[in-house]
Design a protein around this motif. Structure first.
Motif, mmCIF file in Angstrom:
data_model
loop_
_atom_site.group_PDB
_atom_site.id
_atom_site.type_symbol
_atom_site.label_atom_id
_atom_site.label_comp_id
_atom_site.label_asym_id
_atom_site.label_seq_id
_atom_site.Cartn_x
_atom_site.Cartn_y
_atom_site.Cartn_z
ATOM 1 N N ARG A 12 0.831 -1.205 0.000
ATOM 2 C CA ARG A 12 0.000 0.000 0.000
ATOM 3 C C ARG A 12 0.871 1.264 0.000
ATOM 4 O O ARG A 12 0.519 2.264 -0.636
ATOM 5 N N PHE A 13 2.014 1.221 0.691
ATOM 6 C CA PHE A 13 2.928 2.361 0.718
ATOM 7 C C PHE A 13 3.449 2.657 -0.686
ATOM 8 O O PHE A 13 3.453 3.802 -1.142
ATOM 9 N N TRP A 14 3.894 1.611 -1.395
ATOM 10 C CA TRP A 14 4.429 1.824 -2.741
ATOM 11 C C TRP A 14 3.334 2.215 -3.731
ATOM 12 O O TRP A 14 3.579 3.026 -4.646
ATOM 13 N N LEU A 15 2.159 1.689 -3.576
ATOM 14 C CA LEU A 15 1.063 2.097 -4.460
ATOM 15 C C LEU A 15 0.702 3.567 -4.248
ATOM 16 O O LEU A 15 0.370 4.285 -5.210
ATOM 17 N N THR A 16 0.789 4.024 -2.986
ATOM 18 C CA THR A 16 0.518 5.436 -2.717
ATOM 19 C C THR A 16 1.574 6.327 -3.356
ATOM 20 O O THR A 16 1.267 7.375 -3.939
ATOM 21 N N TRP A 17 2.851 5.906 -3.270
ATOM 22 C CA TRP A 17 3.911 6.656 -3.930
ATOM 23 C C TRP A 17 3.694 6.673 -5.443
ATOM 24 O O TRP A 17 3.935 7.697 -6.104
ATOM 25 N N LEU A 18 3.257 5.577 -6.001
ATOM 26 C CA LEU A 18 2.968 5.535 -7.426
ATOM 27 C C LEU A 18 1.847 6.515 -7.775
ATOM 28 O O LEU A 18 1.888 7.205 -8.800
ATOM 29 N N GLY A 19 0.847 6.577 -6.888
ATOM 30 C CA GLY A 19 -0.238 7.537 -7.110
ATOM 31 C C GLY A 19 0.246 8.977 -7.078
ATOM 32 O O GLY A 19 -0.203 9.815 -7.884
ATOM 33 N N PHE A 20 1.171 9.289 -6.174
ATOM 34 C CA PHE A 20 1.718 10.649 -6.121
ATOM 35 C C PHE A 20 2.527 10.957 -7.373
ATOM 36 O O PHE A 20 2.497 12.096 -7.890
ATOM 37 N N ALA A 21 3.259 9.985 -7.885
ATOM 38 C CA ALA A 21 4.016 10.220 -9.121
ATOM 39 C C ALA A 21 3.084 10.566 -10.274
ATOM 40 O O ALA A 21 3.334 11.500 -11.062
ATOM 41 N N VAL A 22 1.977 9.824 -10.382
ATOM 42 C CA VAL A 22 1.004 10.106 -11.437
ATOM 43 C C VAL A 22 0.368 11.475 -11.211
ATOM 44 O O VAL A 22 0.149 12.258 -12.164
ATOM 45 N N ALA A 23 0.100 11.799 -9.923
ATOM 46 C CA ALA A 23 -0.517 13.111 -9.631
ATOM 47 C C ALA A 23 0.404 14.267 -10.000
ATOM 48 O O ALA A 23 -0.058 15.303 -10.515
ATOM 49 N N PHE A 24 1.713 14.123 -9.762
ATOM 50 C CA PHE A 24 2.637 15.195 -10.128
ATOM 51 C C PHE A 24 2.739 15.336 -11.644
ATOM 52 O O PHE A 24 2.907 16.454 -12.169
ATOM 53 N N VAL A 25 2.666 14.237 -12.359
ATOM 54 C CA VAL A 25 2.658 14.341 -13.825
ATOM 55 C C VAL A 25 1.424 15.089 -14.309
ATOM 56 O O VAL A 25 1.493 15.962 -15.195
ATOM 57 N N LEU A 26 0.279 14.776 -13.692
ATOM 58 C CA LEU A 26 -0.946 15.480 -14.070
ATOM 59 C C LEU A 26 -0.870 16.951 -13.674
ATOM 60 O O LEU A 26 -1.390 17.836 -14.383
ATOM 61 N N ALA A 27 -0.228 17.252 -12.528
ATOM 62 C CA ALA A 27 -0.102 18.652 -12.083
ATOM 63 C C ALA A 27 0.765 19.465 -13.032
ATOM 64 O O ALA A 27 0.620 20.690 -13.128
ATOM 65 N N TYR A 28 1.692 18.792 -13.730
ATOM 66 C CA TYR A 28 2.499 19.497 -14.736
ATOM 67 C C TYR A 28 1.623 19.979 -15.890
ATOM 68 O O TYR A 28 1.838 21.055 -16.440
ATOM 69 N N ALA A 29 0.616 19.162 -16.247
ATOM 70 C CA ALA A 29 -0.298 19.559 -17.324
ATOM 71 C C ALA A 29 -1.388 20.494 -16.817
ATOM 72 O O ALA A 29 -1.863 21.374 -17.561
ATOM 73 N N PHE A 30 -1.785 20.289 -15.543
ATOM 74 C CA PHE A 30 -2.830 21.132 -14.941
ATOM 75 C C PHE A 30 -2.253 21.758 -13.669
ATOM 76 O O PHE A 30 -2.346 21.171 -12.581
ATOM 77 N N PRO A 31 -1.634 22.897 -13.745
ATOM 78 C CA PRO A 31 -0.941 23.517 -12.593
ATOM 79 C C PRO A 31 -1.831 23.735 -11.376
ATOM 80 O O PRO A 31 -1.332 23.796 -10.252
ATOM 81 N N VAL A 32 -3.145 23.836 -11.590
ATOM 82 C CA VAL A 32 -4.036 24.079 -10.450
ATOM 83 C C VAL A 32 -4.002 22.916 -9.463
ATOM 84 O O VAL A 32 -4.332 23.082 -8.272
#
Length: 450
Positions: A12-32
């Motif tokens: 669960r810890f590594w899956l959460t980190w994976l989720g944050f990585a995907v979220a930061f990629v999305l934040a690059y496209a959507f700065p908000v």
């Protein structure tokens, strides 16, 4: 270092980190989204720190207790119970994962158990192990991984490291037969009731007649005394079996006994049957002994009926191993002739696959049968039997079945050839060895042959 070695992270810890990585990629496209992801990351980091503090609280030695409860010795070929005791001393609900490092002989990597412990709760986890070899089995550590309800981090506890458990011949099977014999329920495991043909001269008591008793044993004087106006009550003399007869189990440890069946070798089946038979013989007031041999005679335990005889038999059988050399029946015959002077029942556990193999040893078997009652126990090939029972659909299967019929015929021919020379025989499947051997022993006792 102790903290680092005991700290593990969950999936669960590594899956959460994976989720944050995907979220930061999305934040690059959507700065908000970037501020929200950063706040979530900080909250996640705080939760990890809090979870670590909860798991490694100031009293680490008392946070959780576990213990593996196993028998002092295992029974070979039987299911042996193992119990894991868990007790949580955390003030919150704790999911746990238990990995027991079982002996390498089992070749299992799936001994993983999951449980959830409430505060101050204890639980029992039960499982079974079936060893197939005698010897020393060493358990590793009992690893318990504790988590908080978040299940991001794990803390490992280790208990009961490096424990040795010896594996003895099947004493559980021996106790089962002993209990059934004591309660007259041996028929539940395939032991037949043998009709007595004749009887010994050891008088036991006078008792009422029951259907099936030999009419020649009617006691006319006792019957006359019990006769009354209501009718005649027949009384018969009851005789007990001959006691204190020597019974030896001769166990072949040559290469023919290395053949496997359901995880156990033929030697292990013979050893388990010899232990059960020795116990039954002692219960029948006979004397039990053991002789093991291969290319030479290895060990001889004289037949006795002393209180510690069964334990001596168990310890002797525990150390037996098969070899790769051919069995020397000549040395066996000489040893029997010079060691066993009184007429005895000799149960020879061996295996003959072909008539030629028997013919090479037949003179030695006949020599032993002159002085003793010899019972040869050898094994039926169950894989061959299953092949013969299936219909042949192709030319190859026809050839295979023809060859199988030849080997099966040779087994039956071996039985007939031994019986021609007055040698008792048992041809049995390995799983039926114990019941068939005890049956034959009781039959020989009932017929007064020993």
């Amino acid at each position: 270092m102790t903290f680092i070695r005991a700290l593990y992270v969950s999936i669960r810890f590594w899956l959460t980190w994976l989720g944050f990585a995907v979220a930061f990629v999305l934040a690059y496209a959507f700065p908000v989204l970037l501020p929200l992801v950063q706040v979530a990351l900080v909250v996640f980091g705080l939760l990890v720190i809090v979870e670590a503090l909860l798991l490694f609280r100031p009293t680490p030695a008392k946070a959780l207790f576990a213990r593996r409860e196993a028998p002092d010795r295992f029974s070979n070929g039987d299911e042996n119970p193992v119990t894991i005791f868990l007790e949580s001393r955390y003030p919150f609900r704790t999911p746990v994962e238990v990995i027991d490092e079982i002996p390498v002989q089992f070749q299992r990597r799936d001994v993983l158990f999951r449980a959830t412990l409430s505060p101050r709760e204890s639980q029992l986890i039960r499982y079974q192990l079936r060893p197939t070899r005698r010897g020393e089995y060493r358990f590793g550590a009992l690893n318990v991984f504790v988590m908080t309800p978040l299940q991001l981090l794990k803390r490992r506890f280790r208990f009961d490291a490096d424990r040795m458990v010896p594996v003895y011949p099947s004493f559980l099977q021996m106790r089962q037969y002993e209990l059934l014999a004591a309660t007259n329920r041996l028929n539940e495991v395939g032991i037949k009731r043998i009709r007595r043909i004749g009887h010994s001269m050891e008088f036991e008591q006078v008792r009422p007649y029951t259907p099936g008793d030999d009419i020649r044993t009617v006691n006319h004087r006792a019957t006359a005394r019990r006769t009354n106006p209501a009718g005649i009550e027949l009384m018969v003399n009851a005789y007990q079996d001959e006691r204190s007869q020597p019974v030896y189990c001769l166990i072949d440890k040559g290469r023919v006994m290395r053949a496997p069946f359901e995880g156990l070798t033929l030697l292990d089946y013979a050893i388990n049957a010899a232990l059960v038979l020795s116990n039954i013989a002692l219960l029948k007031q006979d004397r039990a002994g053991i002789l093991t041999f291969a290319n030479e005679v290895n060990q001889v335990l004289p037949a006795e009926r002393k209180p510690g005889q069964l334990q001596k038999i168990l310890e002797l059988l525990y150390r037996q191993r098969t070899g790769f050399l051919e069995t020397d029946y000549e040395s066996l015959t000489l040893k029997v002739r010079h060691t066993i002077r009184q007429r005895s029942l000799l149960l020879l556990f061996t295996n003959f696959d072909t008539a030629n193999a028997l013919n090479r040893q037949l003179p030695y078997l006949r020599r032993m049968a002159k002085d003793h009652l010899l019972l040869v126990v050898f094994f039926e090939n169950t894989e061959l039997r299953s092949l013969l029972d299936k219909p042949a659909l192709t030319t190859e299967e026809v050839y295979m079945k023809t060859i199988g019929e030849k080997f099966s015929f040779e087994k039956r021919q071996i039985v007939r050839q031994l019986q021609q020379y007055g040698i008792q025989t048992i041809l049995t499947a390995p799983q039926n060895l114990t019941a068939n051997t005890v049956n034959k022993y009781l039959e020989l006792k009932a017929r007064g042959m020993i």
